[in-house]
Design a protein around this motif. Structure first.
Motif, PDB file in Angstrom:
ATOM      1  N   ASN A   1      58.999 -49.832  93.077  1.00 47.28           N
ATOM      2  CA  ASN A   1      59.843 -51.065  93.273  1.00 47.28           C
ATOM      3  C   ASN A   1      59.407 -52.229  91.906  1.00 47.28           C
ATOM      4  O   ASN A   1      59.001 -53.112  92.317  1.00 47.28           O
ATOM      5  CB  ASN A   1      59.590 -51.949  94.516  1.00 47.28           C
ATOM      6  CG  ASN A   1      60.602 -52.664  94.740  1.00 47.28           C
ATOM      7  OD1 ASN A   1      61.845 -52.923  94.498  1.00 47.28           O
ATOM      8  ND2 ASN A   1      60.397 -53.886  95.552  1.00 47.28           N
TER       9      ASN A   1
ATOM     10  N   SER B   1      64.784 -52.169  89.391  1.00 45.61           N
ATOM     11  CA  SER B   1      65.819 -52.905  89.938  1.00 45.61           C
ATOM     12  C   SER B   1      67.086 -53.401  89.025  1.00 45.61           C
ATOM     13  O   SER B   1      68.104 -53.441  89.431  1.00 45.61           O
ATOM     14  CB  SER B   1      65.204 -54.289  90.605  1.00 45.61           C
ATOM     15  OG  SER B   1      64.286 -54.054  91.749  1.00 45.61           O
TER      16      SER B   1
ATOM     17  N   ASP C   1      70.447 -49.885  92.220  1.00 47.47           N
ATOM     18  CA  ASP C   1      70.465 -50.477  93.443  1.00 47.47           C
ATOM     19  C   ASP C   1      69.779 -49.663  94.403  1.00 47.47           C
ATOM     20  O   ASP C   1      70.176 -49.001  94.918  1.00 47.47           O
ATOM     21  CB  ASP C   1      71.802 -50.928  93.829  1.00 47.47           C
ATOM     22  CG  ASP C   1      71.942 -51.580  95.057  1.00 47.47           C
ATOM     23  OD1 ASP C   1      70.936 -52.163  95.653  1.00 47.47           O
ATOM     24  OD2 ASP C   1      73.333 -51.773  95.694  1.00 47.47           O
ATOM     25  N   LYS C   2      68.335 -50.181  94.916  1.00 45.04           N
ATOM     26  CA  LYS C   2      67.562 -49.151  95.776  1.00 45.04           C
ATOM     27  C   LYS C   2      68.506 -49.378  97.122  1.00 45.04           C
ATOM     28  O   LYS C   2      68.123 -48.541  98.013  1.00 45.04           O
ATOM     29  CB  LYS C   2      66.546 -49.997  95.914  1.00 45.04           C
ATOM     30  CG  LYS C   2      65.417 -49.202  96.785  1.00 45.04           C
ATOM     31  CD  LYS C   2      64.096 -49.740  96.664  1.00 45.04           C
ATOM     32  CE  LYS C   2      63.091 -49.307  97.735  1.00 45.04           C
ATOM     33  NZ  LYS C   2      61.722 -49.969  97.778  1.00 45.04           N
ATOM     34  N   ALA C   3      69.342 -50.487  97.444  1.00 43.56           N
ATOM     35  CA  ALA C   3      69.919 -50.463  98.721  1.00 43.56           C
ATOM     36  C   ALA C   3      70.875 -49.159  99.159  1.00 43.56           C
ATOM     37  O   ALA C   3      71.236 -49.006  99.947  1.00 43.56           O
ATOM     38  CB  ALA C   3      70.645 -51.873  98.760  1.00 43.56           C
ATOM     39  N   THR C   4      71.188 -48.647  97.825  1.00 50.98           N
ATOM     40  CA  THR C   4      71.992 -47.324  98.136  1.00 50.98           C
ATOM     41  C   THR C   4      71.224 -46.009  98.498  1.00 50.98           C
ATOM     42  O   THR C   4      71.734 -45.056  98.924  1.00 50.98           O
ATOM     43  CB  THR C   4      72.753 -46.856  96.603  1.00 50.98           C
ATOM     44  OG1 THR C   4      71.761 -46.675  95.972  1.00 50.98           O
ATOM     45  CG2 THR C   4      73.684 -48.260  96.393  1.00 50.98           C
TER      46      THR C   4
END
Length: 128
Positions: free
Chosen positions: A61, A66, A70-73
């Motif tokens: 991370n 970032s 997009d780590k949320a994917t």
């Protein structure tokens, strides 16, 4: 992107300012495997101390990760390995989502995480 040649060892492994145990261990594993294959020991550095202009493998991370991904994917326990480049630089990235462990342990504290041998760490291994 060239990290290692017979003549030089210019690459670096970059970890976040406060790496989790998983991120720190991944960096060590990469260094050990590259050294076994090439006799070159890559330097592990915190992102804030990285040498600009040198090729890098970013682990976990990091701010750089970032900025390009997009780590949320990622699905829970998912991962991504990729190379990103601009006109002036190239870098490799290895990132993952460890959210199931985080939700149980409390946001990647580095404390009381499970080691590969299945035993839990004690609080002396905390990274704050």
């Amino acid at each position: 992107m060239v990290l290692v040649t017979q003549a030089s060892c210019t690459g670096q492994v970059v970890i976040p300012a406060k790496p989790s145990w998983i991120e720190a261990n991944a960096a060590t594993e990469i260094v050990n495997h590259v050294a076994a294959a090439s006799s070159c020991k890559l330097e592990v550095v915190l992102e804030s101390k990285m040498a600009t202009g040198r090729p890098a493998i970013f682990i976990g991370n990091t701010e750089a990760a970032s900025a390009v991904f997009d780590k949320a994917t990622l699905r829970p326990e998912g991962y991504a390995v990729f190379v990103a480049h601009s006109a002036t630089s190239r870098a490799a990235f290895i990132i993952g989502d460890d959210s199931p462990a985080d939700s149980i342990l409390g946001k990647s504290t580095g404390c009381n995480e499970t080691w590969p041998n299945g035993k839990m760490t004690d609080n002396s291994d905390c990274r704050r």
